[in-house]
Write an enzyme that holds these catalytic residues in place. Structure first.
Site, PDB file in Angstrom:
ATOM      1  N   ASN A 142      10.593   3.073   6.642  1.00 55.40           N
ATOM      2  CA  ASN A 142      11.851   3.835   6.619  1.00 55.40           C
ATOM      3  C   ASN A 142      12.368   3.974   5.193  1.00 55.40           C
ATOM      4  O   ASN A 142      12.856   5.043   4.815  1.00 55.40           O
ATOM      5  CB  ASN A 142      12.890   3.188   7.529  1.00 55.40           C
ATOM      6  CG  ASN A 142      12.681   3.553   8.980  1.00 55.40           C
ATOM      7  OD1 ASN A 142      12.973   4.668   9.393  1.00 55.40           O
ATOM      8  ND2 ASN A 142      12.119   2.645   9.749  1.00 55.40           N
ATOM      9  N   HIS A 188      17.554   1.482  14.962  1.00 56.20           N
ATOM     10  CA  HIS A 188      17.067   0.578  16.005  1.00 56.20           C
ATOM     11  C   HIS A 188      16.040   1.309  16.871  1.00 56.20           C
ATOM     12  O   HIS A 188      16.300   2.436  17.305  1.00 56.20           O
ATOM     13  CB  HIS A 188      18.247   0.101  16.859  1.00 56.20           C
ATOM     14  CG  HIS A 188      17.845  -0.920  17.869  1.00 56.20           C
ATOM     15  ND1 HIS A 188      17.601  -2.240  17.543  1.00 56.20           N
ATOM     16  CD2 HIS A 188      17.601  -0.804  19.198  1.00 56.20           C
ATOM     17  CE1 HIS A 188      17.231  -2.890  18.630  1.00 56.20           C
ATOM     18  NE2 HIS A 188      17.229  -2.049  19.641  1.00 56.20           N
TER      19      HIS A 188
HETATM   20  C1  GRF Z   1      11.925   0.067  12.442  1.00 57.68           C
HETATM   21  O1  GRF Z   1      11.214   0.444  13.582  1.00 57.68           O
HETATM   22  C2  GRF Z   1      13.386  -0.123  12.744  1.00 57.68           C
HETATM   23  O2  GRF Z   1      13.825   0.623  13.827  1.00 57.68           O
HETATM   24  C3  GRF Z   1      13.487  -1.585  13.073  1.00 57.68           C
HETATM   25  O3  GRF Z   1      12.547  -2.204  12.251  1.00 57.68           O
HETATM   26  C4  GRF Z   1      11.503  -1.294  11.935  1.00 57.68           C
HETATM   27  C5  GRF Z   1      11.337  -1.328  10.442  1.00 57.68           C
HETATM   28  O4  GRF Z   1      10.187  -0.677  10.005  1.00 57.68           O
HETATM   29  N1  GRF Z   1      14.851  -2.038  12.900  1.00 57.68           N
HETATM   30  P1  GRF Z   1       9.967  -0.400   8.464  1.00 57.68           P
HETATM   31  O5  GRF Z   1      10.126  -1.710   7.710  1.00 57.68           O
HETATM   32  O6  GRF Z   1      10.957   0.628   8.018  1.00 57.68           O
HETATM   33  O7  GRF Z   1       8.557   0.098   8.373  1.00 57.68           O
END
Ligand code: GRF
Length: 205
Positions: free
Chosen positions: A17, A112
């Site tokens: 993300n 989330h």
């Molecule tokens: C994501 O799926 C988010 O929804 C959750 O943790 C994950 C993090 O993934 N809270 P990344 O570290 O961004 O790859």
């Protein structure tokens, strides 16, 4: 560039993300900037991604703290020291103390991997599959004093395919996250998200 709103991105893991946010900031019309990336642990891929993008990084190692309040203050101090005006929780696996909300009121957002209020907590994808739901999805929300609870900014539903494995479902969830989190953050930075009780009104561009 100078009109951009500086934000701290809080991470704990892979940082996909974070990567989607970094890529969004390459658009000159994007309204937010990553002022600093803060991790609750050393050695995670998200920190590598931040460094590769030339962003400042800070590790506030959760294992050094036995008190959530002190940990929260350190995270908020690190964010403010880098000029951040809000916090973006992008796979951040710690619960911040309410003091964070006092310091960044209406300016903390979380993503989330489920349709809240279903399946809060750290294992949402597994929990949804174990429950046998046929619809799950993604929630982007403001952070309030309760875990995975604040006013909802955006939700998108996904059908769970019959027999779908965790990895496949998670990949489809993350594709939605990577498309929509940067959009929501841009709206936040433009002041287009208005909290009205439990609801968030998106002001038209
Ligand atoms: C994501 O799926 C988010 O929804 C959750 O943790 C994950 C993090 O993934 N809270 P990344 O570290 O961004 O790859």
């Amino acid at each position: 560039m100078s009109n951009r709103v500086p934000l701290a991105v809080l991470v704990s893991g892979g940082g996909t993300n974070l990567q989607s946010i970094i890529e969004a900031t390459r658009d000159p019309k994007y309204s937010a900037d990553v002022a600093v990336v803060i991790s609750d642990r050393p050695g995670v891929k998200a920190l590598d991604r931040a460094r590769e993008a030339g962003l400042p990084t800070v590790v506030v190692d959760w294992s050094d703290y036995d008190d959530r309040g002190a940990f929260t203050n350190e995270v908020c101090d690190a964010a403010e020291d880098h000029g951040a005006e809000g916090l973006v929780l992008a796979g951040f696996m710690r619960i911040l103390a309410p003091a964070a909300i006092d310091r960044f009121p209406g300016r903390i957002v979380n993503i989330h991997p489920a349709l809240l209020p279903a399946f809060p907590g750290a294992h949402a994808v597994d929990d949804a599959l174990a429950y046998g739901v046929t619809i799950t999805g993604v929630t982007i929300h403001f952070v309030d004093e309760q875990v995975d609870h604040g006013p909802i900014i955006y939700q998108e539903a996904l059908a769970v395919m019959p027999g779908e494995e965790r990895e496949a479902l998670q990949a489809r969830i993350q594709a939605v996250e990577h498309r929509m989190f940067p959009v929501a953050i841009d709206a936040l930075a433009r002041g287009r998200l208005h909290i009205e009780g439990r609801m968030v009104r998106w002001e038209q561009a």
